[in-house]
Design a protein around this motif. Structure first.
Motif, short mmCIF file in Angstrom:
data_model
loop_
_atom_site.label_atom_id
_atom_site.label_comp_id
_atom_site.label_asym_id
_atom_site.label_seq_id
_atom_site.Cartn_x
_atom_site.Cartn_y
_atom_site.Cartn_z
N ASP A 161 0.83 -0.95 0.07
CA ASP A 161 -0.06 0.18 -0.04
C ASP A 161 0.89 1.26 -0.03
O ASP A 161 1.32 1.90 1.09
N MET A 164 -0.42 4.49 1.55
CA MET A 164 -0.21 4.51 2.95
C MET A 164 1.26 4.77 3.40
O MET A 164 1.46 5.67 4.16
N ASP A 195 2.10 6.72 -6.41
CA ASP A 195 1.21 6.53 -5.14
C ASP A 195 1.82 7.17 -3.87
O ASP A 195 1.22 7.78 -3.00
N SER A 293 9.00 -1.92 3.54
CA SER A 293 7.74 -2.74 3.09
C SER A 293 8.16 -4.15 3.15
O SER A 293 9.50 -4.27 2.90
N VAL A 320 -1.86 -7.62 -0.44
CA VAL A 320 -1.50 -6.18 -0.35
C VAL A 320 -0.92 -6.08 1.06
O VAL A 320 -1.28 -6.47 2.09
N GLN A 322 1.10 -4.21 4.09
CA GLN A 322 1.23 -2.76 4.80
C GLN A 322 2.46 -2.40 4.94
O GLN A 322 3.31 -3.28 5.76
#
Length: 339
Positions: A161, A164, A195, A293, A320, A322
């Motif tokens: 993500d 985020m 993103d 990540s 996905v 976080q």
């Protein structure tokens, strides 16, 4: 010199061509006595079985392919390790290819691995690629998209993500008092880069007195970070950012190296945070804050999704991960210490 073949092995072992073929493909059908004779002949002749040919005849393969955009980047190297380890555990071997962020090389590898009839492909690309993977899937080769969340529900993918992640980076810089933030990365058309910018931009828009500039570059390496740092150093002190969010750790490390050499204090003058939390981040002379990540689990998860797709072509799942903030001395000072 002619290559040794199965018939040579059969002649030396005193068995039929079919018996050697059974030994290589279905060893349970061959008696122990014959198996020992065939193995001795193989060792004497230094015969290398043609696995590709056998797999083509059987219509199956035990090979997977992983196409990475830059295997020199520790982030993708870490994923490759996880891919190899999990593939071996699931009974597969892996071909690893480096596209070097070239669409031409990427297309060439996609074609090559189809021709070799690998069982499936793991593809990390910085450009849209789902349309091409869809064509390959219709031809019978499943794939997992790594690093981008797939739009097509039929396309399996493993991603982070990144919106985020960008939010966490910007919130951290704001929390340590930074208001003139520079985002360093590019091209912005790369989904992961865009993103991360979107996440950071939302935070700074909601923070009174905060401003953000975008310093784009196409070379997301240490060299690229150094080049941007030199641009910043050309400015008067009051026009420099007091916080930098780099789209990856390599950029951040290059930035810090150049800034420190020029006498800039980190984090007192400029706080720097990267992204990915590669091994070198914590080991830097000034330990680098980063957005972690969980790439350690990327490879294993991607292989599991791919094997599921091989065994059940109708299966397509999306995972996905976080991200999380890892604060170190590059943003919070020496008090952060080392890991």
């Amino acid at each position: 010199m002619a290559r040794t073949g199965i018939r040579d092995v059969a002649s030396l072992a005193g068995v039929s061509h079919g018996t050697v073929s059974h030994y290589l493909n279905h060893p349970e059908r061959v008696s122990q006595k014959l198996a020992e004779r065939i193995q001795q002949a193989i060792e004497t002749l230094e015969f290398v079985p043609n696995n590709a040919g056998r797999q083509l005849r059987r219509g199956s393969s035990t090979a997977l392919a992983y196409i990475a955009p830059d295997v020199s980047n520790p982030y993708f190297a870490s994923i490759a390790e996880g891919v190899e380890e999990q593939a071996a555990a699931r009974g597969f071997s892996v071909f690893i290819a480096n596209s070097n962020r070239s669409r031409t090389r990427e297309d060439a590898y996609l074609d090559l691995f189809q021709q070799h009839q690998v069982s499936g492909m793991l593809v990390a690309s910085h450009e849209p690629i789902e349309d091409r993977l869809s064509v390959i899937r219709r031809r019978g080769t499943p794939s997992v998209l790594i690093g981008q969340a797939a739009v097509d529900p039929k396309q399996a993918s493993v991603s982070v993500d990144d919106v985020m992640g960008g939010r966490l980076a910007a919130e951290h810089l704001v929390s340590v008092g930074r208001r003139r933030i520079a985002y360093v990365g590019g091209p912005l058309g790369v989904k992961q880069v865009g993103d991360r910018l979107d996440g950071a931009g939302g935070v700074l828009q909601a923070t009174p007195g905060a401003v953000m500039e975008i310093l784009t570059l196409t070379d997301r390496t240490i060299r690229g970070g150094r080049s941007v740092a030199r641009q910043i150093l050309d400015r008067p002190d009051g026009y420099r950012p007091d916080g930098i969010f780099a789209a990856n750790d390599l950029i951040a490390l290059g930035l810090m190296h150049e800034l420190v050499n020029a006498g800039v204090r980190i984090p007192e003058d400029i706080a720097v945070i990267g992204y990915d939390d590669i091994e070198f981040a914590a080991a830097s002379i000034i330990p680098l804050s980063s957005i972690r990540s969980p790439h350690e689990g990327f490879g294993a998860t991607a292989v599991d999704l791919l094997v599921d797709s091989i065994e059940n072509p109708a299966a397509a799942r999306h995972s996905v991960f976080q991200p999380e903030l890892v604060a170190r001395a590059s943003t919070v000072g020496a008090a952060a210490g080392r890991e």
